[in-house]
Write a protein that holds these residues in place. Structure first.
Motif, PDB file in Angstrom:
ATOM      1  N   ILE A   1      72.280  62.810   1.453  1.00 13.95           N
ATOM      2  CA  ILE A   1      72.534  64.157   1.738  1.00 13.95           C
ATOM      3  C   ILE A   1      71.548  65.006   0.910  1.00 13.95           C
ATOM      4  O   ILE A   1      71.658  65.108  -0.335  1.00 13.95           O
ATOM      5  N   LEU A   2      70.802  65.918   1.463  1.00 16.19           N
ATOM      6  CA  LEU A   2      69.899  66.755   0.669  1.00 16.19           C
ATOM      7  C   LEU A   2      69.851  68.128   1.447  1.00 16.19           C
ATOM      8  O   LEU A   2      70.086  68.193   2.548  1.00 16.19           O
ATOM      9  N   PRO A   3      69.897  69.120   0.436  1.00 12.15           N
ATOM     10  CA  PRO A   3      69.510  70.713   1.315  1.00 12.15           C
ATOM     11  C   PRO A   3      68.438  70.350   2.237  1.00 12.15           C
ATOM     12  O   PRO A   3      67.241  70.026   1.888  1.00 12.15           O
ATOM     13  N   HIS A   4      68.600  71.062   3.192  1.00 15.81           N
ATOM     14  CA  HIS A   4      67.512  70.855   4.341  1.00 15.81           C
ATOM     15  C   HIS A   4      67.447  72.057   5.250  1.00 15.81           C
ATOM     16  O   HIS A   4      68.307  72.631   5.861  1.00 15.81           O
ATOM     17  N   THR A   5      66.319  72.729   5.287  1.00 17.92           N
ATOM     18  CA  THR A   5      65.978  74.132   6.051  1.00 17.92           C
ATOM     19  C   THR A   5      65.866  73.399   7.539  1.00 17.92           C
ATOM     20  O   THR A   5      65.018  72.669   7.784  1.00 17.92           O
ATOM     21  N   LEU A   6      66.433  73.740   8.383  1.00 19.20           N
ATOM     22  CA  LEU A   6      66.581  73.416   9.754  1.00 19.20           C
ATOM     23  C   LEU A   6      67.975  72.917  10.141  1.00 19.20           C
ATOM     24  O   LEU A   6      68.860  73.418  10.863  1.00 19.20           O
ATOM     25  N   ALA A   7      68.588  71.695   9.402  1.00 16.77           N
ATOM     26  CA  ALA A   7      69.769  71.178   9.440  1.00 16.77           C
ATOM     27  C   ALA A   7      70.983  71.545   8.452  1.00 16.77           C
ATOM     28  O   ALA A   7      71.948  71.204   8.615  1.00 16.77           O
ATOM     29  N   GLY A   8      70.504  72.357   7.360  1.00 19.30           N
ATOM     30  CA  GLY A   8      71.325  72.686   6.361  1.00 19.30           C
ATOM     31  C   GLY A   8      71.341  71.548   5.307  1.00 19.30           C
ATOM     32  O   GLY A   8      70.998  71.936   4.343  1.00 19.30           O
ATOM     33  N   PHE A   9      71.734  70.465   5.957  1.00 18.52           N
ATOM     34  CA  PHE A   9      71.813  69.143   5.139  1.00 18.52           C
ATOM     35  C   PHE A   9      71.131  68.125   5.976  1.00 18.52           C
ATOM     36  O   PHE A   9      71.572  67.895   7.103  1.00 18.52           O
ATOM     37  N   SER A  10      70.337  66.959   5.109  1.00 16.08           N
ATOM     38  CA  SER A  10      70.113  66.087   5.737  1.00 16.08           C
ATOM     39  C   SER A  10      71.023  65.002   5.902  1.00 16.08           C
ATOM     40  O   SER A  10      72.242  65.263   5.428  1.00 16.08           O
ATOM     41  N   GLY A  11      70.919  63.803   6.274  1.00 19.28           N
ATOM     42  CA  GLY A  11      72.075  62.859   6.532  1.00 19.28           C
ATOM     43  C   GLY A  11      72.632  62.796   7.948  1.00 19.28           C
ATOM     44  O   GLY A  11      72.506  63.828   8.786  1.00 19.28           O
ATOM     45  N   GLY A  12      73.624  62.145   7.808  1.00 19.58           N
ATOM     46  CA  GLY A  12      74.661  61.892   9.384  1.00 19.58           C
ATOM     47  C   GLY A  12      73.690  61.657  10.532  1.00 19.58           C
ATOM     48  O   GLY A  12      72.703  60.584  10.503  1.00 19.58           O
ATOM     49  N   GLY A  13      73.773  62.470  11.435  1.00 23.61           N
ATOM     50  CA  GLY A  13      73.029  62.046  12.835  1.00 23.61           C
ATOM     51  C   GLY A  13      71.694  62.431  12.507  1.00 23.61           C
ATOM     52  O   GLY A  13      70.781  61.874  13.327  1.00 23.61           O
ATOM     53  N   LYS A  14      71.097  62.762  11.599  1.00 22.56           N
ATOM     54  CA  LYS A  14      69.764  63.339  11.448  1.00 22.56           C
ATOM     55  C   LYS A  14      68.899  61.696  11.437  1.00 22.56           C
ATOM     56  O   LYS A  14      67.730  61.676  11.439  1.00 22.56           O
ATOM     57  N   ILE A  15      69.685  60.821  11.073  1.00 25.88           N
ATOM     58  CA  ILE A  15      68.927  59.446  10.898  1.00 25.88           C
ATOM     59  C   ILE A  15      68.431  58.984  12.343  1.00 25.88           C
ATOM     60  O   ILE A  15      67.638  58.205  12.479  1.00 25.88           O
ATOM     61  N   MET A  16      69.167  59.598  13.442  1.00 27.24           N
ATOM     62  CA  MET A  16      68.736  59.380  14.805  1.00 27.24           C
ATOM     63  C   MET A  16      67.689  60.394  15.237  1.00 27.24           C
ATOM     64  O   MET A  16      66.633  59.946  15.748  1.00 27.24           O
ATOM     65  N   LEU A  17      67.924  61.933  15.050  1.00 29.27           N
ATOM     66  CA  LEU A  17      67.155  62.914  15.130  1.00 29.27           C
ATOM     67  C   LEU A  17      66.843  63.756  14.094  1.00 29.27           C
ATOM     68  O   LEU A  17      68.012  64.485  13.604  1.00 29.27           O
ATOM     69  N   PRO A  18      65.655  63.525  13.541  1.00 27.55           N
ATOM     70  CA  PRO A  18      64.364  63.118  14.229  1.00 27.55           C
ATOM     71  C   PRO A  18      64.061  61.559  13.773  1.00 27.55           C
ATOM     72  O   PRO A  18      63.000  61.059  14.250  1.00 27.55           O
ATOM     73  N   GLY A  19      65.042  61.064  13.106  1.00 28.63           N
ATOM     74  CA  GLY A  19      64.577  59.595  12.247  1.00 28.63           C
ATOM     75  C   GLY A  19      63.939  58.564  13.319  1.00 28.63           C
ATOM     76  O   GLY A  19      62.923  57.940  13.105  1.00 28.63           O
ATOM     77  N   CYS A  20      64.582  58.482  14.589  1.00 25.19           N
ATOM     78  CA  CYS A  20      64.358  57.385  15.532  1.00 25.19           C
ATOM     79  C   CYS A  20      64.040  58.024  16.868  1.00 25.19           C
ATOM     80  O   CYS A  20      64.033  57.390  17.893  1.00 25.19           O
ATOM     81  N   ALA A  21      63.349  59.083  16.911  1.00 30.78           N
ATOM     82  CA  ALA A  21      63.375  59.901  18.238  1.00 30.78           C
ATOM     83  C   ALA A  21      61.585  60.011  18.491  1.00 30.78           C
ATOM     84  O   ALA A  21      60.899  59.705  17.560  1.00 30.78           O
ATOM     85  N   GLY A  22      61.438  60.159  19.580  1.00 32.53           N
ATOM     86  CA  GLY A  22      59.795  60.450  20.062  1.00 32.53           C
ATOM     87  C   GLY A  22      59.449  61.857  19.753  1.00 32.53           C
ATOM     88  O   GLY A  22      60.371  62.663  19.480  1.00 32.53           O
ATOM     89  N   ILE A  23      58.280  61.753  19.691  1.00 33.90           N
ATOM     90  CA  ILE A  23      57.745  63.142  19.257  1.00 33.90           C
ATOM     91  C   ILE A  23      58.029  64.205  19.973  1.00 33.90           C
ATOM     92  O   ILE A  23      58.393  65.527  19.743  1.00 33.90           O
ATOM     93  N   LEU A  24      58.401  64.201  21.454  1.00 32.80           N
ATOM     94  CA  LEU A  24      58.688  65.310  22.310  1.00 32.80           C
ATOM     95  C   LEU A  24      60.051  65.896  21.739  1.00 32.80           C
ATOM     96  O   LEU A  24      60.404  66.967  21.688  1.00 32.80           O
TER      97      LEU A  24
END
Length: 465
Positions: free
Chosen positions: A171-194
């Motif tokens: 969990i880190l402060p993040h511009t776009l998602a508010g905070f990193s962590g959680g579902g962010k491991i999937m998007l963008p973590g494991c997502a395609g560039i589109l």
């Protein structure tokens, strides 16, 4: 001379250093509230007794394969402390070593080397289990259709092939998602560039450390969670770290509920008191990039103090240890003016960014459909992969029109042994890059005169109160 104590070089020694400064300076070190390191028993209990949802043992029972998805060295998560406990739980539930594998959720960052994977997970883990780094440009990706928002769900096939998917992140402060962590491991973590491009181009943004969602429309965090649900994220491990990059808290379980609780705890640990009087009177601000100082791309996450200290000169101390300034999404966005313009739609959908009439115009669904068509065409013909970076092909090392338009022009002194000069020219054209603290002093940025100085010792973590 007086000395400022700092932590430095995450993943590259995690050293305690001291920066000498003139005795005439009045220095305020503005540290976070912080927290002690969680014990091994505390880690074990947090993972075996989830905050919400079924336990990992229950989820694993009857399954044959499990995929553990971890973040990369651009994040400070000490996965080597967490993963052994997860393996014990999985094997106790009947999933043997031959059914367990790892995916490094790089998003559009570069892939890890073998040695870097060992730093993240531990050499014994890497020797025993398959470890693969995601590639948003050139991996085996599956298209699962679109979410109601229009977001294409394009995800690494390894996620879909596993019976059980577990995410481990920070969990880190993040511009776009508010905070990193959680579902962010999937998007963008494991997502395609589109998918990554559409997230950054079209979804309403949360501000850094914003907890509450947008009142008017689904925002980036909402879309991230819907993406993670469709991709099949079953169990989420969310870590909160302290100022020494140690695990201070873990919240595990259902990825939505566990993330929300982890954010609550992170806000408590990262909270930083910044006196109003100091905001107006500070002459110099020294922002330390730890614990995100392994990757030059992360320097932007230490820039927030500039807004709090409008009169102060800013010195960023960030060794940028790996020296590889590569970020696929950023390069894709700045490869053309068209891609850059698509990014304005997310700004338009973000409350308070644009005047209401212009915001309403740019947020129209037709523009999103046109933007999606354009981004798909650009993704098919624009090579900004890490391979292109290494081979110096395409626009990555070119100062394109979009890069010149989006450059950050505020004055800044960057003290870094490894931050690339070409990246400074493109991203911070009005900055000064100096290789060490002695060079900063020699250049006259540490005057031996009375100065009021604010020090932000772990800027990427801290949340000003």
């Amino acid at each position: 001379m007086a000395r400022i104590p700092l932590r430095s070089r995450a993943w590259h020694g995690d050293e305690q250093i001291e920066l000498p400064v003139p005795d005439a300076w009045h220095v305020d070190i503005l540290g976070p509230a912080d927290a002690p390191e969680l014990s091994e028993e505390g880690v074990r209990q947090a993972l075996s007794r989830p905050h919400a949802g079924p336990s990992l043992t229950e989820l694993a029972r009857g399954k044959s394969t499990a995929l553990l998805v971890i973040d990369d060295l651009g994040r400070p998560t000490p996965a080597h402390r967490i993963v052994p406990h997860l393996l014990v739980l999985l094997e106790a539930a009947g999933i043997g070593a031959d059914g367990i594998s790892f995916l490094v959720a790089t998003g559009s960052h570069r892939q890890l080397t073998h040695q870097e994977a060992e730093r993240k997970l531990g050499a014994h883990i890497v020797a025993r289990y398959p470890v693969h780094s995601h590639d948003a440009f050139d991996d085996d990706l599956c298209d699962l259709g679109r979410l109601p928002s229009g977001m294409p769900v394009i995800v690494n096939r390894r996620v879909l092939d596993a019976d059980l998917v577990i995410g481990v992140s920070c969990i880190l402060p993040h511009t776009l998602a508010g905070f990193s962590g959680g579902g962010k491991i999937m998007l963008p973590g494991c997502a395609g560039i589109l998918s990554i491009s559409e997230l950054h181009s079209f979804e309403a943004k949360r501000q850094r450390a914003q907890v509450e969602p947008s009142p008017r429309r689904p925002d980036a965090r909402d879309v991230i969670e819907a993406f993670a649900e469709r991709a099949g994220l079953a169990f989420s491990v969310n870590t909160v770290i302290n100022s020494r990059r140690q695990v201070a808290a873990i919240v595990a379980g259902d990825f939505r509920a566990a993330h929300a609780e982890a954010v609550t705890r992170a806000v408590e640990v990262y909270r930083t008191e910044v006196p109003d009087e100091l905001r107006q009177t500070a002459d110099i601000v020294i922002a330390n990039g730890y614990p995100l100082d392994a990757d030059p791309v992360q320097v932007s996450k230490s820039q927030w103090p500039r807004r709090l200290f409008p009169q102060a000169d800013m010195i960023l101390y960030d060794p940028a240890c790996d020296g590889i300034a590569y970020h696929g999404w950023s390069e894709f966005q700045k490869a053309s003016v068209t891609n850059m313009i698509c990014g304005t739609i997310s700004e338009a959908r973000t409350d308070g960014r644009y005047p209401a009439p212009l915001s309403a115009l740019l947020a129209r669904p037709l523009l999103r459909r046109l933007g999606h068509w354009r981004l798909r065409a650009e993704a098919e013909r624009t090579d900004v992969s890490y391979r292109a970076y290494r081979e110096e092909r395409g626009t990555i090392h070119t100062n394109t029109i979009a890069k010149r338009v989006m450059a950050k022009r505020a004055r800044l002194v960057i003290c870094s042994a490894s931050f690339p000069e070409w990246k400074r020219v493109v991203q911070f054209p009005n900055s000064v890059l100096l290789p060490d603290w002695e060079a900063v002093a020699a250049a006259g940025y540490l005057p031996d005169e009375p100065r009021r100085v604010a020090v932000i010792p772990c800027a990427p973590l801290q949340i000003p109160a």
